[in-house]
Design a protein around this motif. Structure first.
Motif, PDB file in Angstrom:
ATOM      1  N   HIS A 252       6.034  -2.319   4.991  1.00 29.42           N
ATOM      2  CA  HIS A 252       4.923  -2.673   5.879  1.00 29.42           C
ATOM      3  C   HIS A 252       3.602  -2.164   5.297  1.00 29.42           C
ATOM      4  O   HIS A 252       3.583  -1.287   4.421  1.00 29.42           O
ATOM      5  N   ARG A 253       2.503  -2.708   5.829  1.00 35.59           N
ATOM      6  CA  ARG A 253       1.199  -2.362   5.277  1.00 35.59           C
ATOM      7  C   ARG A 253       0.910  -0.868   5.406  1.00 35.59           C
ATOM      8  O   ARG A 253       0.385  -0.244   4.468  1.00 35.59           O
ATOM      9  N   THR A 254       1.265  -0.285   6.537  1.00 36.29           N
ATOM     10  CA  THR A 254       1.036   1.153   6.702  1.00 36.29           C
ATOM     11  C   THR A 254       1.796   1.950   5.656  1.00 36.29           C
ATOM     12  O   THR A 254       1.259   2.887   5.042  1.00 36.29           O
ATOM     13  N   GLY A 255       3.042   1.576   5.444  1.00 35.78           N
ATOM     14  CA  GLY A 255       3.850   2.280   4.448  1.00 35.78           C
ATOM     15  C   GLY A 255       3.287   2.126   3.042  1.00 35.78           C
ATOM     16  O   GLY A 255       3.303   3.075   2.243  1.00 35.78           O
ATOM     17  N   LEU A 256       2.778   0.935   2.722  1.00 40.36           N
ATOM     18  CA  LEU A 256       2.206   0.708   1.394  1.00 40.36           C
ATOM     19  C   LEU A 256       0.944   1.551   1.184  1.00 40.36           C
ATOM     20  O   LEU A 256       0.730   2.112   0.102  1.00 40.36           O
ATOM     21  N   VAL A 257       0.112   1.662   2.230  1.00 38.68           N
ATOM     22  CA  VAL A 257      -1.117   2.459   2.106  1.00 38.68           C
ATOM     23  C   VAL A 257      -0.792   3.937   1.974  1.00 38.68           C
ATOM     24  O   VAL A 257      -1.337   4.640   1.113  1.00 38.68           O
ATOM     25  N   VAL A 258       0.111   4.437   2.822  1.00 39.52           N
ATOM     26  CA  VAL A 258       0.490   5.846   2.737  1.00 39.52           C
ATOM     27  C   VAL A 258       1.151   6.144   1.392  1.00 39.52           C
ATOM     28  O   VAL A 258       0.900   7.181   0.767  1.00 39.52           O
TER      29      VAL A 258
ATOM     30  N   ALA B  92      -3.127   4.018 -10.990  1.00 39.74           N
ATOM     31  CA  ALA B  92      -4.179   3.411 -10.176  1.00 39.74           C
ATOM     32  C   ALA B  92      -3.870   1.949  -9.895  1.00 39.74           C
ATOM     33  O   ALA B  92      -4.053   1.471  -8.753  1.00 39.74           O
ATOM     34  N   LEU B  93      -3.392   1.234 -10.899  1.00 34.17           N
ATOM     35  CA  LEU B  93      -3.043  -0.178 -10.719  1.00 34.17           C
ATOM     36  C   LEU B  93      -1.942  -0.343  -9.681  1.00 34.17           C
ATOM     37  O   LEU B  93      -2.010  -1.216  -8.794  1.00 34.17           O
ATOM     38  N   ILE B  94      -0.908   0.495  -9.763  1.00 31.90           N
ATOM     39  CA  ILE B  94       0.196   0.414  -8.798  1.00 31.90           C
ATOM     40  C   ILE B  94      -0.308   0.717  -7.397  1.00 31.90           C
ATOM     41  O   ILE B  94      -0.011  -0.014  -6.429  1.00 31.90           O
ATOM     42  N   ALA B  95      -1.069   1.818  -7.263  1.00 33.06           N
ATOM     43  CA  ALA B  95      -1.522   2.230  -5.931  1.00 33.06           C
ATOM     44  C   ALA B  95      -2.448   1.193  -5.305  1.00 33.06           C
ATOM     45  O   ALA B  95      -2.298   0.832  -4.121  1.00 33.06           O
ATOM     46  N   ILE B  96      -3.404   0.682  -6.044  1.00 36.15           N
ATOM     47  CA  ILE B  96      -4.394  -0.238  -5.478  1.00 36.15           C
ATOM     48  C   ILE B  96      -3.771  -1.584  -5.129  1.00 36.15           C
ATOM     49  O   ILE B  96      -3.984  -2.128  -4.025  1.00 36.15           O
ATOM     50  N   THR B  97      -2.993  -2.145  -6.048  1.00 43.44           N
ATOM     51  CA  THR B  97      -2.400  -3.461  -5.762  1.00 43.44           C
ATOM     52  C   THR B  97      -1.362  -3.380  -4.652  1.00 43.44           C
ATOM     53  O   THR B  97      -1.220  -4.319  -3.859  1.00 43.44           O
ATOM     54  N   ALA B  98      -0.619  -2.269  -4.574  1.00 43.48           N
ATOM     55  CA  ALA B  98       0.371  -2.125  -3.498  1.00 43.48           C
ATOM     56  C   ALA B  98      -0.313  -1.996  -2.144  1.00 43.48           C
ATOM     57  O   ALA B  98       0.132  -2.576  -1.144  1.00 43.48           O
ATOM     58  N   ALA B  99      -1.404  -1.200  -2.098  1.00 45.71           N
ATOM     59  CA  ALA B  99      -2.086  -0.981  -0.819  1.00 45.71           C
ATOM     60  C   ALA B  99      -2.810  -2.235  -0.339  1.00 45.71           C
ATOM     61  O   ALA B  99      -2.854  -2.516   0.866  1.00 45.71           O
TER      62      ALA B  99
END
Length: 554
Positions: free
Chosen positions: A324-330, A515-522
């Protein structure tokens, strides 16, 4: 915590004794200049050396010297019997003999050096123990009209190496720094050191070196090693002080200058490496030193910080697996913090001087473990959320395989270079009897292939920063990596800087990958993350492979 500049006790993380041999040349009157505590400069320097990884301290003196250091409460437990020398040629032969018999790095310096212990440790206590010299900025009157001084011999550096070194005889074209008077020669280059010292001794006996003074033995050896093709690292020590003095007034000013520096803060600044990738430099290293200080206050070891970093990566993977979006951001936030601590463990190791082979190995292994676990978490989360199993897992596997291939290309090339002996020498041999160097090279022939600085184990190179001296002030030296890019093409500093960072970014180092993983996932989803990693990764692999092929034939 503010360090006492006049005390020579063991620096944090250091243990007395070690495996290097120091040759201290007490051949000038400066060796007997007094310090505020009643000791001589030679006594002070010797006490500092035995707190570093130095097994023996070998003092070379003149027969008519006062040698007040040899008596009373200042006699050193790690001292060898003094060697009496009659002049410059004999001094050089003592160094040659030491290099012939040594089985560990040899340190050569003159007793007129006044420095923080941590400044010396920047070169002498690093894990690599490679050949290197302390180098400071070329400022003040020395920067005008090529003025030379026996206490500040000019050097020219490129890509973190000394490519030309001068003294009262040898001249340097386009100097950009000065030699700080401390030279360390690694085990691999001891034979070269002996040969250079013997050749210089012969030249001195035949009066072929002009008016070179007795205080210039390290300067001559540095010039000889560089001209013989030995790669010599340029090591700078930040706001810490490393001065050379000639009289009582200079010694008093230099020792007083030590008190004006917060050695602990300077050591903390020096723990943060330069040369890292764009993301690490501007979004991690710009504030991670505060975490380093906190970790040191809490008594955390670098391995403990590595463990916390792994824990945060596992947390990120778990949240990513939610889909879910919350999980991806966290998960993205946790991944960023995990990478910050991945940088902090190396910075803490350099700050506390706690280096170990185990720590470096764990650091490298955990980097790969964290990355692959996070990618697995993203794939699980995408499958759980969308119900599609056939579309994302092949992308995830391909991304992992591509990254494995990139590392294989990188490390296998480095191993092949080491096995073949390539890169051991820095260029063609230049005669020691000639006062002038040839034209400066446009690109060092032995420059190692670009690696991913963030992936280096915590025992990697120390941060090259700045050195200040009481005579020269504290004007900075521009990073060699930036100034060398397009320096001979007439490009503007802004264009050269942009080209430098582009070269750093294009290879997709670990900071950019995280950074690429974190930004694109979030912001998007796992499919976009894997496609981005594959696209950028292929470009990076092609760039790296082309560079290695070019160097192989070059």
């Amino acid at each position: 915590m503010r360090a006492d500049p006049d005390r020579s006790g063991t620096a944090p993380g250091m243990t007395p004794g070690g495996d290097a041999v120091a040759v201290v040349l007490a051949t000038t009157p400066a060796a007997d200049l007094p310090c505020p505590d009643g000791a001589s400069l030679l006594e002070r320097l010797t006490r500092q050396l035995v707190t570093l990884p130095v097994r023996d301290v070998h003092v070379v003196a003149r027969p008519d010297g006062t040698r007040s250091y040899a008596a009373g409460p200042y006699q050193m437990p790690h001292r060898l019997p003094d060697t009496m020398s009659d002049g410059l040629a004999e001094d050089l032969r003592v160094v040659a003999k030491t290099a012939r018999t040594a089985t560990s790095p040899v340190i050569v310096l003159v007793a007129d050096v006044v420095a923080h212990t941590e400044a010396l440790a920047t070169l002498l206590a690093g894990p690599s123990r490679l050949t290197g010299a302390i180098v400071g900025p070329l400022v003040g009157p020395m920067a005008e009209a090529g003025e030379r001084s026996p206490l500040h011999p000019p050097v020219r550096t490129e890509s973190g190496r000394v490519v030309s070194a001068g003294n009262s005889f040898h001249e340097v074209e386009r100097a950009d720094g000065v030699f700080g008077g401390v030279l360390q020669v690694g085990e691999a280059h001891l034979t070269s050191l002996a040969e250079v010292a013997e050749e210089l001794a012969d030249l001195a006996e035949r009066r072929r070196l002009g008016r070179v003074s007795d205080a210039e033995v390290p300067d001559l050896l540095l010039a000889g090693l560089v001209r013989s093709g030995v790669p010599v690292r340029s090591v700078t020590v930040g706001a810490l002080r490393c001065d050379r003095v000639a009289d009582s007034a200079g010694a008093e000013a230099a020792i007083s200058g030590l008190a004006g520096v917060d050695a602990s803060r300077a050591r903390l600044d020096a723990a943060v490496k330069t040369g890292d990738g764009f993301f690490t430099t501007f979004f991690v290293s710009s504030w991670s030193r505060h975490l380093v200080r906190l970790a040191a206050m809490l008594g955390l070891t670098p391995n403990a910080v590595t463990g916390i970093s792994v824990g945060l990566a596992l947390i990120a993977a778990i949240w990513f697996s939610d889909g879910h979006r919350t999980g991806l951001v966290v998960g993205a936030v946790a991944l960023y913090l995990s990478f910050v601590l991945d940088c902090v463990d190396g910075q803490l190791a350099r700050y506390t001087r706690r280096f170990s082979a185990l720590g470096g190995w764990l650091d490298g292994i955990c980097d790969r473990l964290k990355e692959y676990v996070v990618l697995a978490g993203l794939a699980f989360g995408y499958h759980a959320q969308s119900g599609e199993s056939g579309g994302v897992w092949p992308l995830a596997v391909a991304a992992v395989i591509l990254q494995v291939v990139r590392h294989m290309v990188d490390f296998s090339y480095a191993g092949a270079v080491a096995d073949s002996g390539a890169g051991v020498t820095a260029g063609p041999r230049r005669p020691l009897a000639e006062p002038r160097d040839g034209p400066p090279p446009t690109e060092p022939r032995d420059e190692p292939p670009p690696t991913e600085p963030q992936d280096e184990p915590r025992g990697g190179p120390e941060k090259p920063v700045l050195i200040t001296t009481s005579q020269t002030g504290s004007s900075p030296v521009r990073p060699a990596e930036v100034t060398s890019v397009g320096a001979s093409s007439g490009l503007s500093p802004r264009v050269r800087s942009a080209a430098y960072w582009l070269r750093k970014i294009i290879v997709l180092p670990i900071g950019e990958r995280m950074a690429l993983i974190a930004i694109t996932a979030a912001l998007f989803d796992a499919r976009v993350t894997f496609l981005a990693l594959l696209g950028w990764g292929v470009v990076a692999l092609a760039y790296m492979s082309a560079g290695r092929i070019r160097r192989s034939f070059g």
